[in-house]
Design a protein around this motif. Structure first.
Motif, PDB file in Angstrom:
ATOM      1  N   UNK A  18       0.834  -1.204   0.000  1.00 30.62           N
ATOM      2  CA  UNK A  18       0.000   0.000   0.000  1.00 30.62           C
ATOM      3  C   UNK A  18       0.872   1.260   0.000  1.00 30.62           C
ATOM      4  N   UNK A  19       2.172   1.077  -0.150  1.00 30.44           N
ATOM      5  CA  UNK A  19       3.075   2.222  -0.190  1.00 30.44           C
ATOM      6  C   UNK A  19       3.259   2.901   1.151  1.00 30.44           C
ATOM      7  N   UNK A  20       3.100   2.166   2.231  1.00 33.87           N
ATOM      8  CA  UNK A  20       3.228   2.739   3.570  1.00 33.87           C
ATOM      9  C   UNK A  20       4.581   2.379   4.171  1.00 33.87           C
ATOM     10  N   UNK A  21       5.331   3.386   4.542  1.00 33.86           N
ATOM     11  CA  UNK A  21       6.623   3.162   5.188  1.00 33.86           C
ATOM     12  C   UNK A  21       6.523   3.188   6.706  1.00 33.86           C
ATOM     13  N   UNK A  22       5.496   3.879   7.230  1.00 31.19           N
ATOM     14  CA  UNK A  22       5.318   3.998   8.683  1.00 31.19           C
ATOM     15  C   UNK A  22       3.851   3.738   9.053  1.00 31.19           C
ATOM     16  N   UNK A  23       3.383   2.500   8.827  1.00 27.22           N
ATOM     17  CA  UNK A  23       1.978   2.213   9.145  1.00 27.22           C
ATOM     18  C   UNK A  23       1.786   1.840  10.611  1.00 27.22           C
ATOM     19  N   UNK A  24       0.561   2.016  11.052  1.00 34.39           N
ATOM     20  CA  UNK A  24       0.139   1.521  12.356  1.00 34.39           C
ATOM     21  C   UNK A  24      -1.055   0.597  12.140  1.00 34.39           C
ATOM     22  N   UNK A  25      -1.236  -0.294  13.085  1.00 32.25           N
ATOM     23  CA  UNK A  25      -2.361  -1.222  13.052  1.00 32.25           C
ATOM     24  C   UNK A  25      -3.309  -0.887  14.202  1.00 32.25           C
ATOM     25  N   UNK A  26      -4.579  -0.774  13.887  1.00 35.57           N
ATOM     26  CA  UNK A  26      -5.603  -0.574  14.913  1.00 35.57           C
ATOM     27  C   UNK A  26      -5.958  -1.930  15.504  1.00 35.57           C
ATOM     28  N   UNK A  27      -6.017  -1.983  16.825  1.00 33.63           N
ATOM     29  CA  UNK A  27      -6.388  -3.205  17.537  1.00 33.63           C
ATOM     30  C   UNK A  27      -7.368  -2.874  18.655  1.00 33.63           C
ATOM     31  N   UNK A  28      -8.191  -3.850  18.970  1.00 27.97           N
ATOM     32  CA  UNK A  28      -9.113  -3.838  20.108  1.00 27.97           C
ATOM     33  C   UNK A  28     -10.065  -2.642  20.114  1.00 27.97           C
ATOM     34  N   UNK A  29     -10.497  -2.232  18.920  1.00 25.84           N
ATOM     35  CA  UNK A  29     -11.496  -1.165  18.865  1.00 25.84           C
ATOM     36  C   UNK A  29     -12.849  -1.789  19.200  1.00 25.84           C
ATOM     37  N   UNK A  30     -13.533  -1.177  20.157  1.00 27.64           N
ATOM     38  CA  UNK A  30     -14.781  -1.750  20.652  1.00 27.64           C
ATOM     39  C   UNK A  30     -15.619  -0.656  21.295  1.00 27.64           C
ATOM     40  N   UNK A  31     -16.927  -0.752  21.117  1.00 18.75           N
ATOM     41  CA  UNK A  31     -17.880   0.129  21.789  1.00 18.75           C
ATOM     42  C   UNK A  31     -18.876  -0.764  22.522  1.00 18.75           C
ATOM     43  N   UNK A  32     -19.071  -0.481  23.795  1.00 21.31           N
ATOM     44  CA  UNK A  32     -20.014  -1.255  24.608  1.00 21.31           C
ATOM     45  C   UNK A  32     -21.412  -1.176  24.003  1.00 21.31           C
ATOM     46  N   UNK A  33     -22.156  -2.248  24.158  1.00 18.61           N
ATOM     47  CA  UNK A  33     -23.505  -2.330  23.616  1.00 18.61           C
ATOM     48  C   UNK A  33     -24.357  -1.138  24.040  1.00 18.61           C
ATOM     49  N   UNK A  34     -24.205  -0.712  25.280  1.00 18.33           N
ATOM     50  CA  UNK A  34     -25.021   0.393  25.809  1.00 18.33           C
ATOM     51  C   UNK A  34     -24.739   1.730  25.133  1.00 18.33           C
ATOM     52  N   UNK A  35     -23.612   1.855  24.449  1.00 14.49           N
ATOM     53  CA  UNK A  35     -23.236   3.135  23.834  1.00 14.49           C
ATOM     54  C   UNK A  35     -23.288   3.102  22.313  1.00 14.49           C
ATOM     55  N   UNK A  36     -23.725   2.002  21.737  1.00 10.65           N
ATOM     56  CA  UNK A  36     -23.772   1.907  20.271  1.00 10.65           C
ATOM     57  C   UNK A  36     -24.867   2.793  19.699  1.00 10.65           C
ATOM     58  N   UNK A  37     -24.655   3.214  18.462  1.00  7.72           N
ATOM     59  CA  UNK A  37     -25.627   4.060  17.779  1.00  7.72           C
ATOM     60  C   UNK A  37     -25.533   5.526  18.156  1.00  7.72           C
TER      61      UNK A  37
END
Length: 178
Positions: A77-96
């Protein structure tokens, strides 16, 4: 009625509130895939300068989390300094309530400010809402990478972070707007 403000704070990966949400996330994965996420995660990978981890709060309750960690260059993807997103989560009570979109924007801003030129992630096909969120935020398919590269069904998405598409009015690290 305007959305409640999500206060985003940098926190340790193993903060008790985020540890509880990680448990909820792993339980959610069990309902979708009959197993928790097996990818190795070291809390130190989310401690600066190796990465960052954040919790989002509504009314003083932690309801969202996510982090990014540096990974090897991704020439596909032509990225020399990429980061990876991990453990992104929203509690059920806060969705939407827009929490996931606000947290994603915060992850992008802080990664870009740290010098990242791309953000990538892997998810599964059963997580349709997450995939829709990422695609609506400009994420496209990228070559397979990391732990889930060997998983045929894994969905690998990424977004280049440039001056033109990096969020410019996103939240500050203290969670306030610019």
């Amino acid at each position: 009625m305007p959305p409640r403000p999500l206060l985003i704070r940098a926190v340790p990966y193993d903060l008790p509130a985020t540890s509880a949400m990680i448990g909820e996330l792993q339980a959610y994965y069990r309902t979708l895939y009959d197993a928790p996420d097996p990818s190795p995660v070291d809390p130190q990978e989310f401690t600066p300068p190796a990465g960052r981890f954040f919790a989002g709060y509504l009314d003083d309750a932690a309801v969202a989390m996510g982090g990014w960690r540096w990974i090897e260059a991704l020439p596909g993807i032509g990225a020399l300094r990429p980061v990876e997103i991990k453990r992104m989560y929203v509690a059920t009570s806060a969705r939407g309530q827009g929490c996931a979109r606000r947290l994603l924007g915060h992850l992008e801003v802080t990664a870009h400010e740290a010098g990242a030129d791309a953000v990538v992630l892997s998810t599964g096909p059963a997580q349709r809402d997450a995939i829709a969120l990422y695609r609506s935020a400009g994420y496209d398919d990228v070559p397979k990478f990391g732990f889930f590269a060997a998983y045929e069904q894994a969905v690998h998405l990424g977004k280049r972070l440039t001056r033109m598409n990096a969020p410019v009015s996103g939240p500050r690290p203290d969670g306030t707007g610019r």
